[in-house]
Design an enzyme around this catalytic site. Sequence first.
Site, PDB file in Angstrom:
ATOM      1  N   GLU A  55      22.487   2.986 -82.268  1.00 42.06           N
ATOM      2  CA  GLU A  55      23.190   3.616 -82.000  1.00 42.06           C
ATOM      3  C   GLU A  55      23.823   2.546 -82.477  1.00 42.06           C
ATOM      4  O   GLU A  55      24.709   3.086 -82.541  1.00 42.06           O
ATOM      5  CB  GLU A  55      23.653   3.817 -80.587  1.00 42.06           C
ATOM      6  CG  GLU A  55      23.469   5.186 -79.445  1.00 42.06           C
ATOM      7  CD  GLU A  55      21.507   4.192 -79.330  1.00 42.06           C
ATOM      8  OE1 GLU A  55      21.429   4.824 -77.742  1.00 42.06           O
ATOM      9  OE2 GLU A  55      20.954   3.594 -79.380  1.00 42.06           O
ATOM     10  N   ALA A 157     -14.386   7.701 -85.039  1.00 40.97           N
ATOM     11  CA  ALA A 157     -14.616   8.429 -85.683  1.00 40.97           C
ATOM     12  C   ALA A 157     -16.369   8.861 -85.632  1.00 40.97           C
ATOM     13  O   ALA A 157     -17.050   8.374 -85.067  1.00 40.97           O
ATOM     14  CB  ALA A 157     -14.454   7.184 -86.920  1.00 40.97           C
ATOM     15  N   ARG A 187      -3.802   1.643 -85.265  1.00 44.16           N
ATOM     16  CA  ARG A 187      -3.246  -0.019 -85.073  1.00 44.16           C
ATOM     17  C   ARG A 187      -2.067  -0.387 -85.381  1.00 44.16           C
ATOM     18  O   ARG A 187      -1.390  -1.159 -84.311  1.00 44.16           O
ATOM     19  CB  ARG A 187      -4.320  -1.275 -86.095  1.00 44.16           C
ATOM     20  CG  ARG A 187      -5.634  -1.204 -85.517  1.00 44.16           C
ATOM     21  CD  ARG A 187      -6.671  -1.456 -85.953  1.00 44.16           C
ATOM     22  NE  ARG A 187      -8.018  -1.717 -86.400  1.00 44.16           N
ATOM     23  CZ  ARG A 187      -9.032  -1.784 -86.459  1.00 44.16           C
ATOM     24  NH1 ARG A 187      -8.780  -3.079 -88.116  1.00 44.16           N
ATOM     25  NH2 ARG A 187     -10.814  -1.395 -86.631  1.00 44.16           N
ATOM     26  N   THR A 199     -19.083  -3.971 -78.654  1.00 43.90           N
ATOM     27  CA  THR A 199     -18.400  -3.642 -79.523  1.00 43.90           C
ATOM     28  C   THR A 199     -18.531  -4.805 -80.614  1.00 43.90           C
ATOM     29  O   THR A 199     -18.541  -4.768 -82.235  1.00 43.90           O
ATOM     30  CB  THR A 199     -17.199  -3.218 -79.805  1.00 43.90           C
ATOM     31  OG1 THR A 199     -17.531  -2.131 -79.374  1.00 43.90           O
ATOM     32  CG2 THR A 199     -17.219  -2.720 -81.250  1.00 43.90           C
ATOM     33  N   ASP A 203     -20.980  -4.725 -84.285  1.00 40.46           N
ATOM     34  CA  ASP A 203     -19.853  -4.379 -85.437  1.00 40.46           C
ATOM     35  C   ASP A 203     -19.619  -5.481 -85.901  1.00 40.46           C
ATOM     36  O   ASP A 203     -18.995  -5.345 -87.283  1.00 40.46           O
ATOM     37  CB  ASP A 203     -18.929  -3.358 -84.717  1.00 40.46           C
ATOM     38  CG  ASP A 203     -19.551  -2.183 -84.420  1.00 40.46           C
ATOM     39  OD1 ASP A 203     -21.019  -1.917 -84.796  1.00 40.46           O
ATOM     40  OD2 ASP A 203     -19.430  -0.866 -84.157  1.00 40.46           O
ATOM     41  N   ARG A 210      -4.756  -4.341 -91.984  1.00 41.26           N
ATOM     42  CA  ARG A 210      -4.791  -4.388 -93.677  1.00 41.26           C
ATOM     43  C   ARG A 210      -4.983  -3.381 -94.625  1.00 41.26           C
ATOM     44  O   ARG A 210      -5.441  -2.479 -94.992  1.00 41.26           O
ATOM     45  CB  ARG A 210      -7.312  -4.698 -93.380  1.00 41.26           C
ATOM     46  CG  ARG A 210      -6.914  -5.650 -92.517  1.00 41.26           C
ATOM     47  CD  ARG A 210      -8.309  -5.830 -92.509  1.00 41.26           C
ATOM     48  NE  ARG A 210      -9.209  -5.356 -93.264  1.00 41.26           N
ATOM     49  CZ  ARG A 210     -10.468  -5.005 -91.455  1.00 41.26           C
ATOM     50  NH1 ARG A 210      -9.931  -5.849 -90.693  1.00 41.26           N
ATOM     51  NH2 ARG A 210     -11.255  -3.977 -91.430  1.00 41.26           N
ATOM     52  N   GLY A 300     -17.380   1.294 -77.676  1.00 42.34           N
ATOM     53  CA  GLY A 300     -17.867   1.825 -77.633  1.00 42.34           C
ATOM     54  C   GLY A 300     -17.789   2.464 -76.286  1.00 42.34           C
ATOM     55  O   GLY A 300     -17.346   2.667 -76.074  1.00 42.34           O
TER      56      GLY A 300
END
Length: 369
Positions: A55, A157, A187, A199, A203, A210, A300
């Site tokens: 506002e 995914a 993200r 994870t 991974d 990024r 996971g």
Amino acid sequence: MTDAQIKQYMQRAIKVAEKARGKCSPNPFVGSVIVKNNQVISEGWTLEYGSDHSEIQALKKAGKKAKDATLFVTLEPCSHYGKTPPCAQAIIDAGIKEVYIGIYDPNPLVKGKGIAMLKEAGIDVHYGFLEEKIRTQLECYLCYIQKERPFVTLKTALTLDGKYAAEDGTAHWITGKKAREYAHQLRSENDVVLTGIRTILFDDPRLNVRLPGNYKQPLRVVLDPYLKIPVLSYFVSISAKFPGMVITSPDNLQTDKADILRQKGVKIEALETKDGHFNLHEVLNLLYKMNYYSVLLETGSGIAEAFLKEELIDKIIFIYGAKILGGTKSPLPNLGIESIYKALYIWKTSCRKIENDDVVVTAYPVYHI
């Protein structure tokens, strides 16, 4: 003003609010449009925390033209002094004659007080427009206020046949470039990206944003009851630049490893565990008390299943790559649902194609029918 015009200007305010998505937490991202003689004279959206609300932005841009104009705003104007003065008073001082409000603000500090201030000043106030759209837009903020915990989104995914990896463990890449960019956008739009230690070990993700441009970086959080996180992991190595936090058990707080992690920029928080597992309600309560109102799960199956079993996942985003793998790598292998009659239902399902036949499916779990 006709119903069609009211809808048109409120839709514009909703669209304007999107410019602030992921950039102003813990404030809600709100849109404002000022109209005079059926012409839009200014727009505003919430700036970063501690700066102008939508506002105020719109009023500053309108200047003296705001007098006797009409304001459209997606959320009830605030009525209290916080990081900034109350917007309701600024609206009054600017000489706005009429205000259309999308939804009430359930925040106890506001909760009708903004509307009351405007009415007491003689301003015509109308509220309750495009409410479902605005509630969806502000779902994280509303959860934070009404449930007193962050809004939790599970993102993963998958291949078209619902596998997150091949049998040999390879998963780079299930989806295409645009889909991965969308994951980075998610993200940036969330306060927290949360994962588990498995994870990290398997991974070694960075979990930061990024993308080219000036994007907000989330707090990266790892649930690590035994403090197994490698000090040479990507997560740790970038923590001096990108905020990172490890939640572990109290026994690990005063260890040499905890000291090394702190020196590398990692924040350490402790919660009690039971059989090596955290109480997820306590995890969310910790983040709530730190003023984080949205959490993106990139984790996971174990943690995802635990959040679902506790009915703590509010939204699901599955990004399907145009591939078929077969095999056993299901994202929720141990959810414990043994019959179709006990299946977890979802609603408000939406689908959209990104590129190369990758598809994003968004839905909301229904825990009780």
